[in-house]
Design an enzyme around this catalytic site. Structure first.
Site, PDB file in Angstrom:
ATOM      1  CD  GLU A 138      -2.884  -1.257   0.195  1.00 42.03           C
ATOM      2  OE1 GLU A 138      -3.000  -0.287  -0.569  1.00 42.03           O
ATOM      3  OE2 GLU A 138      -3.566  -2.290   0.080  1.00 42.03           O
ATOM      4  CD  GLU A 175      -6.070   6.846  -1.520  1.00 42.41           C
ATOM      5  OE1 GLU A 175      -6.677   6.124  -2.313  1.00 42.41           O
ATOM      6  OE2 GLU A 175      -6.595   7.384  -0.539  1.00 42.41           O
TER       7      GLU A 175
END
Length: 263
Positions: A98, A120
């Protein structure tokens, strides 16, 4: 993608999960994770995280990881020596996927670049899902910050930026997700330590014990039951690298290519 570990809660909202709260201790006996993964080994596994090209340079420290893990006594402290190492490898592999900064021809390979990013990447999704008990703060993507914050003793609902600003809180939020079952899903911890027994419905859906079920828990609706795909394969790649370095076997059922997602 998580937000770094914000994305764990992002995935929870996308999948409509309502996690069961657990005490911050997470159960188990409170061992020191440093007996499972040394500072030198941590540096070897995540060797490029502090490179100049990584947004997370200087953020993900070994000391923060060890400190956060002490709040979840069962993490890396369940089962025999191999099982304990395998849990640490699985946790770091999933979180590395991630936060990866790797690419196919990256120095030392694509799986040496975990924990490169904090925020992100790409176009962040609005993860706010209306909830009566945990209403979203205007302008903040913070679904599940309420229950996560309550579990670790931090007001994340009103201060979600703390997850990307405080490295110990970041690790704690990820570990909270890892240790917390989300019915009908088991916890990642129970799967990797062999404490989960699949139901008949799980078996008929191809969900059998192994690392692949963890991917299914985290992002099954996107990555599982679709044959081989780059996202799921990347998770396995990190896991294999970390197990190899730690000198342990992978276990069975590494991917979720033939597993139906949890309901």
């Amino acid at each position: 993608m998580w937000f770094w570990l914000l994305s764990l809660f992002s995935l929870l909202s996308l999948l409509g999960a309502t996690p069961m709260l657990i005490p911050s201790g997470g159960g188990g006996g409170g061992g020191d994770i440093s007996s499972v993964i040394s500072r030198d080994l941590f540096e070897q596994l995540l060797k490029h995280r502090n490179d100049a090209v990584c947004e997370g340079k200087g953020f993900y420290s070994y000391d923060a990881f060890v400190s956060a893990a002490k709040s979840f006594g069962a993490f890396g402290n369940t089962g025999d020596a191999v099982t304990r190492k395998r849990e640490v490898a699985a946790f770091l592999a999933q979180t590395s996927h991630e936060t990866t900064g790797g690419w196919p021809t990256a120095p030392d390979g694509p799986y040496a670049w975990g924990y490169c990013f904090v925020q992100e990447q790409g176009n962040p999704v609005d993860y706010c899902v209306p909830d009566q008990e945990w209403p979203c703060v205007p302008g903040k993507n913070n679904y599940n910050y309420g229950p996560a914050g309550r579990a670790i003793g931090v007001d994340l609902l009103n201060n979600p930026n703390a997850v990307a600003a405080d490295q110990i809180i970041s690790f704690k939020t990820a570990l909270w997700f890892w240790m917390t079952p989300q019915s009908p899903k088991p916890s990642c911890h129970d799967v990797i330590t062999g404490r989960w027994t699949p139901s008949d419905a799980d078996k008929s859906a191809g969900r059998v014990p192994g690392y692949g079920v963890i991917t299914n828990i985290i992002n099954g609706g996107i990555e599982c039951d679709k044959g081989s795909n780059l996202e799921a394969d990347d998770r396995v790649g990190f896991y294999k690298r970390y197990c190899d370095i730690m000198g342990i076997g992978y276990g069975n059922n590494l991917d979720c290519s033939n597993q139906r997602p949890f309901a």
